[in-house]
Motif scaffolding. Structure first.
Motif, PDB file in Angstrom:
ATOM      1  N   ARG A  32       0.822  -1.210   0.000  1.00 28.55           N
ATOM      2  CA  ARG A  32       0.000   0.000   0.000  1.00 28.55           C
ATOM      3  C   ARG A  32       0.855   1.259   0.000  1.00 28.55           C
ATOM      4  O   ARG A  32       1.893   1.317   0.637  1.00 28.55           O
ATOM      5  CB  ARG A  32      -0.913   0.018   1.217  1.00 28.55           C
ATOM      6  N   HIS A  33       0.343   2.230  -0.721  1.00 26.91           N
ATOM      7  CA  HIS A  33       0.956   3.547  -0.839  1.00 26.91           C
ATOM      8  C   HIS A  33      -0.193   4.545  -0.840  1.00 26.91           C
ATOM      9  O   HIS A  33      -1.334   4.169  -1.113  1.00 26.91           O
ATOM     10  CB  HIS A  33       1.752   3.599  -2.154  1.00 26.91           C
ATOM     11  N   ARG A  34       0.105   5.800  -0.563  1.00 26.96           N
ATOM     12  CA  ARG A  34      -0.980   6.789  -0.501  1.00 26.96           C
ATOM     13  C   ARG A  34      -1.761   6.897  -1.805  1.00 26.96           C
ATOM     14  O   ARG A  34      -2.919   7.295  -1.812  1.00 26.96           O
ATOM     15  CB  ARG A  34      -0.452   8.149  -0.083  1.00 26.96           C
ATOM     16  N   SER A  35      -1.143   6.513  -2.924  1.00 23.13           N
ATOM     17  CA  SER A  35      -1.842   6.622  -4.211  1.00 23.13           C
ATOM     18  C   SER A  35      -2.463   5.308  -4.681  1.00 23.13           C
ATOM     19  O   SER A  35      -2.995   5.255  -5.780  1.00 23.13           O
ATOM     20  CB  SER A  35      -0.895   7.175  -5.279  1.00 23.13           C
ATOM     21  N   GLY A  36      -2.399   4.261  -3.857  1.00 19.75           N
ATOM     22  CA  GLY A  36      -3.044   3.011  -4.262  1.00 19.75           C
ATOM     23  C   GLY A  36      -2.352   1.789  -3.696  1.00 19.75           C
ATOM     24  O   GLY A  36      -1.629   1.867  -2.704  1.00 19.75           O
ATOM     25  N   GLU A  37      -2.584   0.669  -4.357  1.00 20.18           N
ATOM     26  CA  GLU A  37      -2.080  -0.615  -3.877  1.00 20.18           C
ATOM     27  C   GLU A  37      -1.607  -1.462  -5.048  1.00 20.18           C
ATOM     28  O   GLU A  37      -2.237  -1.478  -6.111  1.00 20.18           O
ATOM     29  CB  GLU A  37      -3.203  -1.349  -3.138  1.00 20.18           C
ATOM     30  N   LEU A  38      -0.502  -2.166  -4.833  1.00 23.34           N
ATOM     31  CA  LEU A  38      -0.038  -3.179  -5.786  1.00 23.34           C
ATOM     32  C   LEU A  38      -0.471  -4.531  -5.236  1.00 23.34           C
ATOM     33  O   LEU A  38      -0.168  -4.863  -4.082  1.00 23.34           O
ATOM     34  CB  LEU A  38       1.483  -3.130  -5.940  1.00 23.34           C
ATOM     35  N   ASP A  39      -1.164  -5.319  -6.051  1.00 25.78           N
ATOM     36  CA  ASP A  39      -1.684  -6.602  -5.574  1.00 25.78           C
ATOM     37  C   ASP A  39      -0.569  -7.586  -5.247  1.00 25.78           C
ATOM     38  O   ASP A  39      -0.515  -8.131  -4.151  1.00 25.78           O
ATOM     39  CB  ASP A  39      -2.624  -7.225  -6.610  1.00 25.78           C
ATOM     40  N   ILE A  40       0.300  -7.837  -6.228  1.00 25.24           N
ATOM     41  CA  ILE A  40       1.375  -8.812  -6.045  1.00 25.24           C
ATOM     42  C   ILE A  40       2.641  -8.274  -6.706  1.00 25.24           C
ATOM     43  O   ILE A  40       2.600  -7.773  -7.831  1.00 25.24           O
ATOM     44  CB  ILE A  40       1.019 -10.182  -6.672  1.00 25.24           C
ATOM     45  N   ILE A  41       3.749  -8.422  -5.987  1.00 25.13           N
ATOM     46  CA  ILE A  41       5.062  -8.105  -6.542  1.00 25.13           C
ATOM     47  C   ILE A  41       5.852  -9.406  -6.494  1.00 25.13           C
ATOM     48  O   ILE A  41       5.949 -10.051  -5.440  1.00 25.13           O
ATOM     49  CB  ILE A  41       5.768  -7.011  -5.727  1.00 25.13           C
ATOM     50  N   ALA A  42       6.383  -9.800  -7.651  1.00 24.09           N
ATOM     51  CA  ALA A  42       7.090 -11.073  -7.746  1.00 24.09           C
ATOM     52  C   ALA A  42       8.387 -10.888  -8.516  1.00 24.09           C
ATOM     53  O   ALA A  42       8.592  -9.884  -9.198  1.00 24.09           O
ATOM     54  CB  ALA A  42       6.204 -12.115  -8.424  1.00 24.09           C
ATOM     55  N   ARG A  43       9.241 -11.884  -8.414  1.00 22.50           N
ATOM     56  CA  ARG A  43      10.497 -11.880  -9.155  1.00 22.50           C
ATOM     57  C   ARG A  43      10.495 -13.076 -10.102  1.00 22.50           C
ATOM     58  O   ARG A  43      10.197 -14.189  -9.713  1.00 22.50           O
ATOM     59  CB  ARG A  43      11.681 -11.950  -8.201  1.00 22.50           C
ATOM     60  N   ASP A  44      10.841 -12.794 -11.347  1.00 22.62           N
ATOM     61  CA  ASP A  44      10.976 -13.824 -12.375  1.00 22.62           C
ATOM     62  C   ASP A  44      12.400 -13.705 -12.911  1.00 22.62           C
ATOM     63  O   ASP A  44      12.665 -12.945 -13.835  1.00 22.62           O
ATOM     64  CB  ASP A  44       9.950 -13.596 -13.487  1.00 22.62           C
ATOM     65  N   GLY A  45      13.348 -14.386 -12.264  1.00 25.34           N
ATOM     66  CA  GLY A  45      14.755 -14.214 -12.607  1.00 25.34           C
ATOM     67  C   GLY A  45      15.197 -12.815 -12.226  1.00 25.34           C
ATOM     68  O   GLY A  45      15.046 -12.391 -11.082  1.00 25.34           O
ATOM     69  N   ASP A  46      15.719 -12.065 -13.194  1.00 26.17           N
ATOM     70  CA  ASP A  46      16.149 -10.682 -12.965  1.00 26.17           C
ATOM     71  C   ASP A  46      15.028  -9.677 -13.212  1.00 26.17           C
ATOM     72  O   ASP A  46      15.272  -8.473 -13.185  1.00 26.17           O
ATOM     73  CB  ASP A  46      17.321 -10.336 -13.893  1.00 26.17           C
ATOM     74  N   THR A  47      13.840 -10.149 -13.469  1.00 27.05           N
ATOM     75  CA  THR A  47      12.714  -9.263 -13.786  1.00 27.05           C
ATOM     76  C   THR A  47      11.787  -9.135 -12.591  1.00 27.05           C
ATOM     77  O   THR A  47      11.364 -10.132 -12.008  1.00 27.05           O
ATOM     78  CB  THR A  47      11.923  -9.812 -15.000  1.00 27.05           C
TER      79      THR A  47
END
Length: 118
Positions: A32-47
């Motif tokens: 959560r951030h004041r401007s919204g929400e990110l549902d999922i943050i993931a890592r796919d190798g270096d991405t």
């Protein structure tokens, strides 16, 4: 019948399981951030992958993926930049995926994973 919040939480659980099954490492959920929400943050190798999850009980009002409008995409991009600014590590690439889930009356979810959706 599940509430919208319950349906959304179930969809996010299904999305996390799907991502882990295909080899991604889930870093964070519901950032959560004041401007919204990110549902999922993931890592796919270096991405680093920022995943928007949309869950619906049907497609009467359009598919879940159609709910990720241009305005929402712009907001997600900004949130991703805010999250990245707080991190220590450099990443070569970022990607924005959408996971659209339809849970019908038979309670058998249909998961559509759109890689690099925007």
């Amino acid at each position: 019948m599940a509430t919208n919040q319950e349906l959304g939480a179930r969809g996010e659980d299904l999305a996390v399981r799907h991502l882990e099954d295909i080899g991604l490492d889930v870093i964070e959920r519901n950032w959560r951030h004041r401007s919204g929400e990110l549902d999922i943050i993931a890592r796919d190798g270096d991405t680093m992958v920022f995943v928007e999850v949309k869950t619906r009980s049907g497609i009467g009002y359009g598919t879940p993926a159609e709910a990720v409008t241009y305005t929402k995409q712009v907001r997600i991009r900004g949130l991703a930049l805010s999250w990245l600014a707080l991190q220590q590590g450099p990443w070569v690439q970022i990607r924005f995926d959408v996971i659209a889930i339809v849970v019908g009356r038979d309670d058998n979810p249909v998961i559509t994973h759109i890689r690099a959706a925007f």
